[in-house]
Design a protein around this motif. Structure first.
Motif, PDB file in Angstrom:
ATOM      1  N   GLN A 200      23.644   5.721  11.127  1.00  0.00           N
ATOM      2  CA  GLN A 200      22.840   5.302  12.285  1.00  0.00           C
ATOM      3  C   GLN A 200      23.610   4.291  13.129  1.00  0.00           C
ATOM      4  OE1 GLN A 200      20.327   6.522  13.598  1.00  0.00           O
ATOM      5  NE2 GLN A 200      19.197   4.989  14.729  1.00  0.00           N
ATOM      6  N   LEU A 201      24.301   3.382  12.481  1.00  0.00           N
ATOM      7  CA  LEU A 201      25.109   2.395  13.206  1.00  0.00           C
ATOM      8  C   LEU A 201      26.222   3.080  13.995  1.00  0.00           C
ATOM      9  CD1 LEU A 201      25.782  -0.609  13.761  1.00  0.00           C
ATOM     10  CD2 LEU A 201      27.258  -0.515  11.750  1.00  0.00           C
ATOM     11  N   LEU A 202      26.892   4.039  13.387  1.00  0.00           N
ATOM     12  CA  LEU A 202      27.954   4.767  14.091  1.00  0.00           C
ATOM     13  C   LEU A 202      27.402   5.543  15.287  1.00  0.00           C
ATOM     14  CD1 LEU A 202      30.070   6.095  11.103  1.00  0.00           C
ATOM     15  CD2 LEU A 202      30.628   4.229  12.662  1.00  0.00           C
ATOM     16  N   LEU A 203      26.257   6.174  15.107  1.00  0.00           N
ATOM     17  CA  LEU A 203      25.614   6.859  16.236  1.00  0.00           C
ATOM     18  C   LEU A 203      25.257   5.865  17.338  1.00  0.00           C
ATOM     19  CD1 LEU A 203      23.227   9.288  14.324  1.00  0.00           C
ATOM     20  CD2 LEU A 203      25.239   9.917  15.677  1.00  0.00           C
ATOM     21  N   GLY A 204      24.815   4.682  16.936  1.00  0.00           N
ATOM     22  CA  GLY A 204      24.479   3.641  17.905  1.00  0.00           C
ATOM     23  C   GLY A 204      25.691   3.174  18.690  1.00  0.00           C
ATOM     24  N   PHE A 205      26.836   3.051  18.025  1.00  0.00           N
ATOM     25  CA  PHE A 205      28.067   2.666  18.724  1.00  0.00           C
ATOM     26  C   PHE A 205      28.459   3.716  19.762  1.00  0.00           C
ATOM     27  CE2 PHE A 205      29.640  -0.144  15.038  1.00  0.00           C
ATOM     28  CZ  PHE A 205      29.168  -1.289  15.661  1.00  0.00           C
ATOM     29  N   VAL A 206      28.392   4.985  19.375  1.00  0.00           N
ATOM     30  CA  VAL A 206      28.714   6.058  20.322  1.00  0.00           C
ATOM     31  C   VAL A 206      27.740   6.010  21.495  1.00  0.00           C
ATOM     32  CG1 VAL A 206      28.778   8.567  20.637  1.00  0.00           C
ATOM     33  CG2 VAL A 206      29.776   7.542  18.585  1.00  0.00           C
ATOM     34  N   LEU A 207      26.459   5.893  21.197  1.00  0.00           N
ATOM     35  CA  LEU A 207      25.430   5.852  22.238  1.00  0.00           C
ATOM     36  C   LEU A 207      25.634   4.676  23.174  1.00  0.00           C
ATOM     37  CD1 LEU A 207      22.839   7.151  23.284  1.00  0.00           C
ATOM     38  CD2 LEU A 207      21.570   5.674  21.730  1.00  0.00           C
ATOM     39  N   TYR A 208      26.017   3.547  22.634  1.00  0.00           N
ATOM     40  CA  TYR A 208      26.218   2.341  23.442  1.00  0.00           C
ATOM     41  C   TYR A 208      27.240   2.578  24.549  1.00  0.00           C
ATOM     42  CZ  TYR A 208      26.903  -2.651  24.402  1.00  0.00           C
ATOM     43  OH  TYR A 208      26.971  -3.879  25.004  1.00  0.00           O
ATOM     44  N   PHE A 209      28.343   3.237  24.189  1.00  0.00           N
ATOM     45  CA  PHE A 209      29.429   3.396  25.145  1.00  0.00           C
ATOM     46  C   PHE A 209      29.275   4.586  26.087  1.00  0.00           C
ATOM     47  CE2 PHE A 209      31.381   0.706  21.869  1.00  0.00           C
ATOM     48  CZ  PHE A 209      31.701  -0.373  22.682  1.00  0.00           C
ATOM     49  N   VAL A 210      28.379   5.525  25.784  1.00  0.00           N
ATOM     50  CA  VAL A 210      28.128   6.631  26.714  1.00  0.00           C
ATOM     51  C   VAL A 210      26.845   6.420  27.504  1.00  0.00           C
ATOM     52  CG1 VAL A 210      29.421   8.290  25.322  1.00  0.00           C
ATOM     53  CG2 VAL A 210      26.944   8.102  25.032  1.00  0.00           C
ATOM     54  N   SER A 211      26.183   5.310  27.262  1.00  0.00           N
ATOM     55  CA  SER A 211      24.899   5.005  27.890  1.00  0.00           C
ATOM     56  C   SER A 211      25.055   4.636  29.367  1.00  0.00           C
ATOM     57  CB  SER A 211      24.261   3.842  27.134  1.00  0.00           C
ATOM     58  OG  SER A 211      23.244   3.259  27.877  1.00  0.00           O
ATOM     59  N   PRO A 212      24.098   5.038  30.193  1.00  0.00           N
ATOM     60  CA  PRO A 212      24.116   4.583  31.591  1.00  0.00           C
ATOM     61  C   PRO A 212      23.902   3.068  31.698  1.00  0.00           C
ATOM     62  CG  PRO A 212      22.150   5.901  31.165  1.00  0.00           C
ATOM     63  CD  PRO A 212      22.994   5.976  29.947  1.00  0.00           C
ATOM     64  N   TYR A 213      23.279   2.478  30.688  1.00  0.00           N
ATOM     65  CA  TYR A 213      23.111   1.016  30.678  1.00  0.00           C
ATOM     66  C   TYR A 213      24.471   0.323  30.609  1.00  0.00           C
ATOM     67  CZ  TYR A 213      18.223   2.012  29.551  1.00  0.00           C
ATOM     68  OH  TYR A 213      16.938   2.463  29.571  1.00  0.00           O
ATOM     69  N   PHE A 214      25.395   0.909  29.863  1.00  0.00           N
ATOM     70  CA  PHE A 214      26.730   0.332  29.734  1.00  0.00           C
ATOM     71  C   PHE A 214      27.462   0.374  31.071  1.00  0.00           C
ATOM     72  CE2 PHE A 214      31.253   0.619  28.393  1.00  0.00           C
ATOM     73  CZ  PHE A 214      31.342  -0.616  27.773  1.00  0.00           C
ATOM     74  N   GLU A 215      27.312   1.473  31.786  1.00  0.00           N
ATOM     75  CA  GLU A 215      27.932   1.575  33.116  1.00  0.00           C
ATOM     76  C   GLU A 215      27.336   0.540  34.068  1.00  0.00           C
ATOM     77  OE1 GLU A 215      30.562   3.318  34.257  1.00  0.00           O
ATOM     78  OE2 GLU A 215      30.817   3.855  32.149  1.00  0.00           O
TER      79      GLU A 215
END
Length: 146
Positions: free
Chosen positions: A55-70
Motif C-alpha cells: 500500500q505504501l509503494l502504491l501511495g508513492f507511485v500515486l503521489y508522483f502521478v497525481s494532479p495534486y503534485f503538479e
C-alpha cells in the motif's frame, strides 16, 4: 495511469485495513488469553505487514502521478499549506501514513527479537493498533466514499 493507480490504491486500502484489524485483534486476543505465539499468528502479522508495505509503494507511485503534485510544483509549498485539500493529500496523508507503516515495521521487527510469547503479542498488538488509528485518521473519507 493516475485513475488506475488511484483505484488500486483505494481497493488495496480496504484489504490492508482489514488485515491490520485482524492482526491487531489476533495479537490482543493472544495477549489476553496468554496463549503461545504460533506460526499462524506470525503469518497473520506478516501478511498485514506485506499488505501495508505494498500500500505504501502504491501511495508513492500515486503521489508522483497525481494532479495534486503538479499543482504543488506550480504553486509552491506555501500555497499547498494554505489549501486544506492540497495539504491533506500532499503533506498530512503521506507523512502520517509513512509513520504508521514505520510503526508496523517496528512492531514486526521487535516481536522477532523476543522469545516471550506475551511480549511478541504485545509488541505486535500495540504497534499495529497505533498504526491502524493513524491510518484511519488520515484517510480522505469524503473522496473515498464517492
Amino acid at each position: 495511469m493516475y485513475d488506475s493507480v488511484l483505484g488500486l490504491h483505494s481497493y488495496w486500502a480496504y484489504a490492508t485495513l482489514g488485515l491490520l484489524l485482524i492482526a491487531t485483534l489476533n495479537a490482543f486476543g493472544g495477549l489476553s488469553s496468554k496463549r503461545v505465539f504460533t506460526p499462524k499468528d506470525r503469518q497473520i502479522s506478516m501478511i498485514a505487514l506485506i499488505f501495508s508495505h505494498i500500500q505504501l509503494l502504491l501511495g508513492f507511485v500515486l503521489y508522483f502521478v497525481s494532479p495534486y503534485f503538479e499543482t504543488a510544483k506550480q504553486a509552491g509549498m506555501g500555497a499547498v499549506m494554505k489549501d486544506s485539500t492540497l495539504r491533506l493529500y500532499l503533506v498530512e496523508h503521506p507523512l502520517i501514513n509513512i509513520i504508521a507503516i514505520a510503526l508496523i515495521t517496528i512492531g514486526w521487527s521487535k516481536h522477532k527479537k523476543t522469545e516471550d510469547n506475551q511480549a511478541k503479542f504485545k509488541k505486535i498488538g500495540y504497534m499495529y493498533a497505533i498504526a491502524l488509528v493513524l491510518l484511519l485518521s488520515r484517510i480522505p473519507w469524503s473522496a473515498w466514499f464517492n
